[in-house]
Design a protein around this motif. Structure first.
Motif, PDB file in Angstrom:
ATOM      1  N   ARG A 118      20.191  17.011 -55.945  1.00 15.54           N
ATOM      2  CA  ARG A 118      19.945  15.202 -56.115  1.00 15.54           C
ATOM      3  C   ARG A 118      20.146  14.868 -56.840  1.00 15.54           C
ATOM      4  O   ARG A 118      18.881  14.780 -57.564  1.00 15.54           O
ATOM      5  CB  ARG A 118      19.351  15.427 -54.417  1.00 15.54           C
ATOM      6  N   PHE A 157      33.054  12.190 -49.929  1.00 14.93           N
ATOM      7  CA  PHE A 157      32.202  12.058 -48.178  1.00 14.93           C
ATOM      8  C   PHE A 157      32.841  12.847 -47.514  1.00 14.93           C
ATOM      9  O   PHE A 157      33.988  13.187 -46.977  1.00 14.93           O
ATOM     10  CB  PHE A 157      32.356  10.600 -48.013  1.00 14.93           C
ATOM     11  N   GLN A 193      26.213  14.176 -43.069  1.00 20.75           N
ATOM     12  CA  GLN A 193      27.072  13.837 -43.992  1.00 20.75           C
ATOM     13  C   GLN A 193      26.929  13.392 -45.191  1.00 20.75           C
ATOM     14  O   GLN A 193      25.611  13.155 -45.426  1.00 20.75           O
ATOM     15  CB  GLN A 193      28.258  12.783 -43.793  1.00 20.75           C
ATOM     16  N   TYR A 194      26.740  14.019 -46.829  1.00 23.70           N
ATOM     17  CA  TYR A 194      26.323  13.954 -47.792  1.00 23.70           C
ATOM     18  C   TYR A 194      27.833  13.279 -48.225  1.00 23.70           C
ATOM     19  O   TYR A 194      29.124  12.847 -47.552  1.00 23.70           O
ATOM     20  CB  TYR A 194      26.961  15.178 -48.321  1.00 23.70           C
ATOM     21  N   ILE A 231      14.613   1.247 -48.579  1.00 21.18           N
ATOM     22  CA  ILE A 231      15.625   1.458 -48.179  1.00 21.18           C
ATOM     23  C   ILE A 231      16.178   0.603 -50.362  1.00 21.18           C
ATOM     24  O   ILE A 231      15.745   0.376 -50.362  1.00 21.18           O
ATOM     25  CB  ILE A 231      16.467   0.748 -47.916  1.00 21.18           C
ATOM     26  N   GLY A 285      23.584  10.857 -51.469  1.00 23.03           N
ATOM     27  CA  GLY A 285      23.082  10.001 -50.700  1.00 23.03           C
ATOM     28  C   GLY A 285      23.999  10.831 -49.116  1.00 23.03           C
ATOM     29  O   GLY A 285      24.391  12.116 -49.388  1.00 23.03           O
ATOM     30  N   GLU A 286      22.611  10.834 -48.224  1.00 22.11           N
ATOM     31  CA  GLU A 286      22.884  11.640 -46.861  1.00 22.11           C
ATOM     32  C   GLU A 286      23.252  10.413 -45.354  1.00 22.11           C
ATOM     33  O   GLU A 286      22.257   9.269 -45.112  1.00 22.11           O
ATOM     34  CB  GLU A 286      22.136  12.617 -46.572  1.00 22.11           C
ATOM     35  N   LEU A 287      24.151  10.529 -44.719  1.00 24.58           N
ATOM     36  CA  LEU A 287      24.022   9.651 -43.326  1.00 24.58           C
ATOM     37  C   LEU A 287      24.931  10.233 -41.951  1.00 24.58           C
ATOM     38  O   LEU A 287      25.311  11.326 -42.705  1.00 24.58           O
ATOM     39  CB  LEU A 287      24.923   9.004 -43.477  1.00 24.58           C
ATOM     40  N   ASN A 288      24.589  10.184 -41.017  1.00 25.41           N
ATOM     41  CA  ASN A 288      25.006  11.389 -39.552  1.00 25.41           C
ATOM     42  C   ASN A 288      25.294  12.305 -40.130  1.00 25.41           C
ATOM     43  O   ASN A 288      26.298  12.721 -39.927  1.00 25.41           O
ATOM     44  CB  ASN A 288      26.270  10.158 -39.157  1.00 25.41           C
TER      45      ASN A 288
END
Length: 121
Positions: free
Chosen positions: A120, A98, A30-31, A3, A25-28
């Motif tokens: 990226r 986002f 989503q970029y 992390i 970044g990327e989460l759930n």
């Protein structure tokens, strides 16, 4: 997986191209992206995706059918899916975006601004 924190200014220093978002970044599904804007973009919409624009530095204008939004550093707006919008910036502005992974920067419009294979950093 390690992390790591992300420094926005450091990431912004890695590129100079306008209207060319970079994934940071990327989460759930989503970029998290950053971009530099200057000049006029195109009026477009995203049928399936909402978009969040957060101004890091500078000023961003987003033309809508009814009015124009004026965002300054530290402000953000969420553009709901299906809403026609046209970002523009008289001077360079740094923006955090986002949005879902499926979001194409020009929505339904395909032209010289379209970026389908994002770097990226």
């Amino acid at each position: 997986m390690e992390i790591e924190k992300v420094n926005l200014q450091e990431k912004l220093s890695l590129f100079s191209a306008h209207w060319s978002p970079r994934i940071i970044g990327e989460l759930n599904g989503q970029y998290v992206k950053i971009a530099k804007f200057k000049g006029e973009f195109i009026m477009h919409k995203h049928q399936e995706e909402d978009e969040l624009f957060y101004v890091i530095q500078g000023e961003l204008f987003i033309e809508l059918k009814e009015n124009t939004l004026h965002l300054k550093a530290g402000e953000f707006v969420i553009i709901p899916k299906g809403t026609s919008h046209k970002p523009y910036a008289p001077e360079e502005v740094s923006v955090l975006l986002f949005e879902p992974v499926s979001t194409l920067n020009t929505g339904e419009a395909k032209n010289h601004f379209t970026q389908s294979d994002l770097d990226r950093i």
